[in-house]
Design an enzyme around this catalytic site. Sequence first.
Site, PDB file in Angstrom:
ATOM      1  N   ASP A 104       0.727  -1.197  -0.208  1.00  0.00           N
ATOM      2  CA  ASP A 104       0.004  -0.119   0.114  1.00  0.00           C
ATOM      3  C   ASP A 104       0.947   1.151  -0.097  1.00  0.00           C
ATOM      4  O   ASP A 104       2.004   1.175   0.276  1.00  0.00           O
ATOM      5  CB  ASP A 104      -1.167  -0.019   1.072  1.00  0.00           C
ATOM      6  CG  ASP A 104      -0.534  -0.523   2.432  1.00  0.00           C
ATOM      7  OD1 ASP A 104       0.865  -0.598   2.393  1.00  0.00           O
ATOM      8  OD2 ASP A 104      -1.234  -1.007   3.248  1.00  0.00           O
ATOM      9  N   ASN A 106      -7.970  -3.728  14.539  1.00  0.00           N
ATOM     10  CA  ASN A 106      -9.249  -4.191  14.110  1.00  0.00           C
ATOM     11  C   ASN A 106      -9.120  -5.341  13.193  1.00  0.00           C
ATOM     12  O   ASN A 106     -10.174  -5.542  12.434  1.00  0.00           O
ATOM     13  CB  ASN A 106      -9.836  -2.881  13.517  1.00  0.00           C
ATOM     14  CG  ASN A 106      -9.055  -2.357  12.223  1.00  0.00           C
ATOM     15  OD1 ASN A 106      -8.180  -3.057  11.697  1.00  0.00           O
ATOM     16  ND2 ASN A 106      -9.507  -1.321  11.631  1.00  0.00           N
ATOM     17  N   HIS A 166      -7.332  -5.622  10.417  1.00  0.00           N
ATOM     18  CA  HIS A 166      -7.262  -5.200   8.732  1.00  0.00           C
ATOM     19  C   HIS A 166      -5.694  -5.770   8.289  1.00  0.00           C
ATOM     20  O   HIS A 166      -4.964  -5.923   9.185  1.00  0.00           O
ATOM     21  CB  HIS A 166      -7.313  -3.597   8.768  1.00  0.00           C
ATOM     22  CG  HIS A 166      -6.109  -2.936   9.236  1.00  0.00           C
ATOM     23  ND1 HIS A 166      -6.234  -1.401   9.722  1.00  0.00           N
ATOM     24  CD2 HIS A 166      -4.796  -3.131   9.351  1.00  0.00           C
ATOM     25  CE1 HIS A 166      -4.942  -1.151  10.166  1.00  0.00           C
ATOM     26  NE2 HIS A 166      -4.135  -1.969   9.631  1.00  0.00           N
TER      27      HIS A 166
HETATM   28  C1  F6R Z   1       1.475  -1.769   6.153  1.00  0.00           C
HETATM   29  C2  F6R Z   1       0.023  -2.158   6.439  1.00  0.00           C
HETATM   30  C3  F6R Z   1      -0.636  -2.509   7.728  1.00  0.00           C
HETATM   31  C4  F6R Z   1      -0.023  -2.898   8.824  1.00  0.00           C
HETATM   32  C5  F6R Z   1      -0.917  -3.000  10.136  1.00  0.00           C
HETATM   33  C6  F6R Z   1      -0.072  -3.255  11.222  1.00  0.00           C
HETATM   34  O1  F6R Z   1       1.826  -1.851   4.802  1.00  0.00           O
HETATM   35  O2  F6R Z   1      -0.532  -2.321   5.509  1.00  0.00           O
HETATM   36  O3  F6R Z   1      -1.844  -3.216   7.451  1.00  0.00           O
HETATM   37  O4  F6R Z   1       0.639  -3.916   8.559  1.00  0.00           O
HETATM   38  O5  F6R Z   1      -1.459  -1.660  10.415  1.00  0.00           O
HETATM   39  O6  F6R Z   1       0.788  -1.965  11.511  1.00  0.00           O
HETATM   40  P1  F6R Z   1       1.897  -2.128  12.587  1.00  0.00           P
HETATM   41  O7  F6R Z   1       2.971  -3.220  12.268  1.00  0.00           O
HETATM   42  O8  F6R Z   1       2.649  -0.820  12.722  1.00  0.00           O
HETATM   43  O9  F6R Z   1       1.134  -2.547  13.979  1.00  0.00           O
END
Ligand code: F6R
Length: 254
Positions: free
Chosen positions: A67, A136, A138
């Site tokens: 992303d 959440n 995602h």
């Molecule tokens: C990052 C991404 C997000 C993160 C997720 C967890 O490219 O697509 O889905 O993997 O928000 O973020 P962290 O690792 O900072 O807890």
Amino acid sequence: MRIYQAKNYQEMSRKAANIISAQIIMKPDAVLGLATGSTPLGVYRQLIDWYNKGDLDFSEIRSVNLDEYKGLAADNDQSYAYFMQANLFSQVNIRPENIYIPNGMEEDIPLECSRYNSIIRSLGGIDLQLLGIGNNGHIGFNEPGEAFELETHCVKLTENTIQANARFFDSMDDVPRYAYSTGIKNIMQARGILLAASGEAKAEALYKALYGPISPAVPASILQLHNNVYIVADEAALSLIREKGCLDAEEERP
Ligand code: F6R
């Protein structure tokens, strides 16, 4: 689904890096799907370390990131392109022409989404997709409620995410409102998926993703339907799963 348990963030990072390094060694021109965020930082540090020791070669590796914020150029220090350069690409011998990240500066949304999907297809698909997981549930920027069948698309960031990001920008106006993200369909088409999780804050999301109903309400729950998923998580992230008695001996690895 294989669950690899780690004591802490450092051990999780090493175990996850091991899986990526095995992929690179088995297929030197592998297509790696990469993620940003705090979770993969330790994984990238470990890969850089092994590269510096001469154990890993990225010269034929192709990478496709999950992303990018819409409206941020690659030289903006808040962009994911910048993050990847700083935390991995500039420190290994991956070729710049083999690095793919959605172009945050492309205004034409359908054009950018179809361009990115075409890139993934022309590379022959993703061999190993690295994922973090949001509190959440995602994955990528696929937020709860989004359709599972989406490919690359433009996501309207939630007010929560916008507020949380505000601290990194000079003014509220500079905070991105949209992001390009590969979709669940792109992720599910990867031949292997490696989800890394660390810390108590991820415990509920991880439990719901791995043992809850498969539902767009928890985007990561779709991974239950993929036949080649590695979960590497530390004790804190696995705490709820353990508490619920879901982790059986078969899944427990040293
Ligand atoms: C990052 C991404 C997000 C993160 C997720 C967890 O490219 O697509 O889905 O993997 O928000 O973020 P962290 O690792 O900072 O807890």
